[in-house]
Design a protein around this motif. Structure first.
Motif: not given
Length: 326
Positions: A266-295
């Protein structure tokens, strides 16, 4: 040779599933015309559209067969696999064109708008069902999964709550969002773990699509996606993160040996854009507690998916091999 081509065509006809996409569309439009009357001009326009679809389907099928014969040599995919990917890609391209047609119709053209809306509501369901049938018949391939993933990403980013997404699941189950998350994850996971050079053009779209799923759900996105959908988003986000890490590693290796070619990265700009989107999803998942909800009481499929999530995460954290020395 002529004999080899005939044999390949015979085998393709025997192994390919019954994908009559163009004929299905034409029959749907014609059936709608028999149920209610409409102005002559409107009917003439629709008949012209059906005639155009029929005319296009024959050369398109011929081109796909010829392309399969010429392209199968030197590829990992067999002739039937190439043709299956081409058929699914044809459906994706056709429905994309119909979207443009629907947008150009006047508001007064109610009957063709309704018919095109019906096609739109079945678009993604036909796409994933046809792809699944191909896989069941041994016709799955990386090109097929890339076609499906690319179309799902486009729809998730542009219309996460549109008719096509709603058509994936029954009403009352997140409007199709849980199914969309599952299909995104399935198509991405079916590709090589490292993604490979061919996945570079998918990283940006997958990251944006996953971010759009989280944003579309609003404050209650966990409830919109359901527990299984959240788990699929986490798994797909990890797959995309692994692809991004591989793209960065290839860039570093290329720089270490003085290779200025970036075709596989990827170009450096695309890598930066993809990293921002992925980090935003990780931050949202940090509050989802997927492991706890597996149960307890979760399905075996969810447990296996959670186990694979941990395995991929451990592989991502592993130290990458050093770049080759010049």
């Amino acid at each position: 040779s002529s004999g080899a081509s005939t044999c390949l065509h015979t085998r393709a006809r025997r192994e390919l599933p019954s994908i009559t996409l163009f004929r299905f569309l034409a029959l749907r439009v014609e059936a709608g015309g028999s149920s209610r009357s409409s102005p002559l001009a409107m009917m003439s326009s629709v008949r012209n559209g059906v005639r155009l679809v029929r005319r296009v389907s024959i050369p398109a099928a011929a081109f796909g067969s010829g392309y399969g014969v010429c392209c199968v040599q030197g590829r990992e995919e067999t002739g039937p696999q190439v043709l299956a990917a081409a058929a699914v890609g044809s459906w994706a391209g056709l429905t994309r064109g119909l979207r443009l047609l629907a947008a150009s119709l006047p508001e007064s053209a109610m009957w063709p708008r309704e018919r095109l809306s019906e096609v739109e509501s079945r678009e993604l369901q036909v796409l994933v069902t046809t792809a699944a049938e191909c896989v069941e018949r041994g016709l799955g391939s990386a090109p097929l999964h890339r076609v499906v993933l690319r179309r799902l990403c486009e729809e998730a980013e542009a219309h996460p709550k549109g008719l096509a997404v709603q058509g994936l699941g029954p009403e009352g189950e997140g409007g199709g969002l849980p199914k969309l998350a599952a299909h995104l994850d399935g198509a991405a996971s079916a590709l090589p773990p490292s993604g490979g050079a061919a996945a570079s053009d998918l990283i940006l779209g997958l990251a944006a699509a996953l971010h759009a799923l989280v944003v579309a759900g609003g404050p209650s996105w966990q409830q919109e996606l359901t527990a299984d959908g959240v788990l699929h988003v986490a798994h797909a986000n990890l797959v995309a993160s692994t692809w991004l890490a591989e793209s960065l590693r290839r860039r570093q290796c290329a720089a270490a040996v003085g290779d200025i070619s970036t075709d596989a990265c990827l170009s450096e700009e695309d890598e930066h854009a993809a990293a921002e989107d992925l980090n935003a999803v990780w931050q949202a998942l940090g509050h989802a507690r997927v492991g706890a909800r597996l149960g307890r009481g979760r399905s075996e499929e969810a447990v296996d998916l959670h186990r694979d999530l941990h395995a991929r995460y451990a592989a991502l954290l592993a130290s990458p091999p050093p770049p080759p020395m010049g």
